[in-house]
Design a protein around this motif. Structure first.
Motif, mmCIF file in Angstrom:
data_model
loop_
_atom_site.group_PDB
_atom_site.id
_atom_site.type_symbol
_atom_site.label_atom_id
_atom_site.label_comp_id
_atom_site.label_asym_id
_atom_site.label_seq_id
_atom_site.Cartn_x
_atom_site.Cartn_y
_atom_site.Cartn_z
ATOM 1 N N ASP A 135 0.846 -1.185 0.000
ATOM 2 C CA ASP A 135 0.000 0.000 0.000
ATOM 3 C C ASP A 135 0.886 1.241 0.000
ATOM 4 O O ASP A 135 1.862 1.319 0.756
ATOM 5 N N ASP A 136 0.568 2.211 -0.834
ATOM 6 C CA ASP A 136 1.389 3.415 -0.942
ATOM 7 C C ASP A 136 1.073 4.455 0.126
ATOM 8 O O ASP A 136 1.595 5.579 0.097
ATOM 9 N N GLY A 137 0.236 4.095 1.101
ATOM 10 C CA GLY A 137 -0.128 5.031 2.160
ATOM 11 C C GLY A 137 -1.439 5.746 1.888
ATOM 12 O O GLY A 137 -2.002 6.385 2.768
ATOM 13 N N ARG A 138 -1.928 5.629 0.660
ATOM 14 C CA ARG A 138 -3.206 6.247 0.301
ATOM 15 C C ARG A 138 -4.268 5.186 0.006
ATOM 16 O O ARG A 138 -5.297 5.463 -0.594
ATOM 17 N N GLY A 139 -3.958 3.967 0.451
ATOM 18 C CA GLY A 139 -4.904 2.880 0.217
ATOM 19 C C GLY A 139 -4.856 2.331 -1.187
ATOM 20 O O GLY A 139 -5.792 1.651 -1.628
ATOM 21 N N GLU A 140 -3.764 2.597 -1.901
ATOM 22 C CA GLU A 140 -3.658 2.164 -3.291
ATOM 23 C C GLU A 140 -2.411 1.301 -3.487
ATOM 24 O O GLU A 140 -1.379 1.518 -2.870
ATOM 25 N N GLY A 141 -2.538 0.351 -4.356
ATOM 26 C CA GLY A 141 -1.416 -0.508 -4.711
ATOM 27 C C GLY A 141 -1.684 -1.140 -6.063
ATOM 28 O O GLY A 141 -2.825 -1.157 -6.551
ATOM 29 N N GLY A 142 -0.642 -1.657 -6.707
ATOM 30 C CA GLY A 142 -0.804 -2.266 -8.019
ATOM 31 C C GLY A 142 -1.511 -3.607 -7.941
ATOM 32 O O GLY A 142 -1.719 -4.172 -6.866
ATOM 33 N N GLU A 143 -1.889 -4.127 -9.095
ATOM 34 C CA GLU A 143 -2.539 -5.428 -9.165
ATOM 35 C C GLU A 143 -1.537 -6.534 -8.828
ATOM 36 O O GLU A 143 -0.379 -6.487 -9.247
ATOM 37 N N PRO A 144 -1.977 -7.521 -8.063
ATOM 38 C CA PRO A 144 -1.070 -8.632 -7.746
ATOM 39 C C PRO A 144 -0.775 -9.473 -8.977
ATOM 40 O O PRO A 144 -1.551 -9.486 -9.942
ATOM 41 N N ARG A 145 0.349 -10.159 -8.935
ATOM 42 C CA ARG A 145 0.741 -11.067 -10.023
ATOM 43 C C ARG A 145 0.677 -12.479 -9.459
ATOM 44 O O ARG A 145 1.463 -12.857 -8.590
ATOM 45 N N HIS A 146 -0.302 -13.269 -9.913
ATOM 46 C CA HIS A 146 -0.507 -14.622 -9.414
ATOM 47 C C HIS A 146 0.091 -15.629 -10.402
ATOM 48 O O HIS A 146 -0.237 -15.609 -11.593
ATOM 49 N N PHE A 147 0.935 -16.507 -9.891
ATOM 50 C CA PHE A 147 1.573 -17.523 -10.738
ATOM 51 C C PHE A 147 0.925 -18.896 -10.580
ATOM 52 O O PHE A 147 1.265 -19.817 -11.315
ATOM 53 N N GLY A 148 0.036 -19.039 -9.608
ATOM 54 C CA GLY A 148 -0.601 -20.329 -9.391
ATOM 55 C C GLY A 148 0.350 -21.336 -8.783
ATOM 56 O O GLY A 148 1.329 -20.987 -8.116
ATOM 57 N N ASP A 149 0.079 -22.608 -9.031
ATOM 58 C CA ASP A 149 0.881 -23.701 -8.488
ATOM 59 C C ASP A 149 2.183 -23.807 -9.290
ATOM 60 O O ASP A 149 2.160 -24.111 -10.487
ATOM 61 N N LEU A 150 3.308 -23.544 -8.624
ATOM 62 C CA LEU A 150 4.588 -23.536 -9.338
ATOM 63 C C LEU A 150 5.000 -24.918 -9.837
ATOM 64 O O LEU A 150 5.827 -25.029 -10.743
#
Length: 339
Positions: free
Chosen positions: A236-251
């Motif tokens: 979180d950047d302190g303003r309640g905002e952040g980028g979209e997560p990157r999900h790789f699933g089952d490695l």
């Protein structure tokens, strides 16, 4: 793909069935902890044993470095935690215990983190979910000031509802602490805040029991679950905002192998995953790179031919000055690998 060959090894022969849990390069040699409650120091090049100390009844779980930021690479003190609820600080130059703490009710410790030095740092532990008298079931994150180890100065008891399996301080901002739990949550705290409610800056729901987690860089963290689900999240950047997560699933599906031993962040944007296959007796080191976005680079894969046989690799580390990889496993062995 690059093949690395075993050059030397060390094996705990007595008692049989001993696991090597973790390994850590220090100023005086390679420190290891094992299931026979022994701290060993090995020569990192020959893997001959230099020293050992046994602490019966400890049931070791964690081994971490205690070092001042300005002395990175010169680790003189290590912290060792166990299921007995205790942490010992040991100076590997003298093999003297220079400090210790104990959790209330001897709650078993499953995770450990240190920032600063033994004379001016912070020691943090994460506990197993235990039943506390008059309180009920509780999993805690506790912190001590290393200048006075008498009482914990911080206690977070409401942020996780199950075992706290991972702790890590931010590499650049030591007041920021990350925790991960089998409840599937990653928590990020500002430990300078006076209450637990104020300190809890961000909660990320990974949705799966956390095995390993940590900071990839100043803004991004990773989470690896016990069922090998891997994701990268932005703080979180302190303003309640952040980028979209990157999900790789089952490695295991994306990278092959049967388990992920650990994730080692090496700095300079380099992160390495250790992926094992005990049925194939192999262990691969695969880089995670931010190109962007975050992607794996299988073309850089280093294969440790033979691995630890059919046994699981518990930990690995790098000796860059000697172009060597060290691994530790449930076969009771530490192995050195070179190209």
């Amino acid at each position: 793909m690059y093949l690395l060959n075993e050059t030397c090894s060390f094996k705990v022969s007595d008692p049989p069935g001993t696991y090597i849990y973790d390994l850590l390069p220090t100023s005086t040699g390679l420190a290891t902890i094992s299931s026979d409650d022994t701290l060993r120091l090995l020569d990192p090049l020959t893997l001959t044993q230099i020293k050992e100390v046994k602490e019966q009844g400890r049931d070791y779980t964690c081994l971490k470095a205690v070092q001042a930021i300005q002395n990175v690479g010169q680790i003189n003190v290590v912290a060792i935690a166990g299921r007995d609820g205790g942490v010992s600080l040991v100076d590997v130059r003298t093999w003297m215990k220079v400090g210790s703490v104990q959790t209330e009710g001897k709650a078993p410790i499953l995770s450990l983190a240190c920032t600063g030095s033994e004379t001016g740092g912070v020691l943090a532990v994460g506990t197993e979910l235990v039943n506390v008298a008059r309180v009920g079931d509780q999993a805690s994150v506790l912190m001590w000031d290393m200048r006075n180890l008498g009482q914990a100065v911080v206690s977070y008891v409401e942020s996780h509802s199950d075992d706290v399996t991972e702790l890590q301080f931010h590499p650049l901002h030591p007041q920021i602490l990350l925790s991960g739990s089998t409840d599937g949550l990653l928590n990020i705290y500002n430990t300078t805040s006076p209450t637990e409610e104020d300190a809890l800056h961000q909660t990320i729901n990974h949705g799966h029991s956390i095995h390993h987690a940590g900071f990839l860089n100043e803004r991004e963290v990773f989470a690896l679950s016990h069922d090998e689900k891997f994701s990268v999240y932005e703080q979180d950047d302190g303003r309640g905002e952040g980028g979209e997560p990157r999900h790789f699933g089952d490695l295991r599906e994306g990278l092959g192998g049967e388990y992920v031993a650990d994730v080692v962040v090496r700095g300079g944007g380099s992160t390495v995953l250790g992926v094992g296959s005990h049925s194939q007796a192999s262990f691969d080191l695969i880089q995670l790179k931010k190109t962007p976005p975050w992607t794996f680079a299988p073309e850089t894969k280093n294969t440790l031919r033979g691995g630890h046989g059919s046994e699981i690799v518990r930990a690995f580390c790098f000796l860059d000055e000697h172009q060597t990889v060290l691994t530790a496993g449930e076969d009771g062995q530490v192995k050195a690998w070179r190209s």
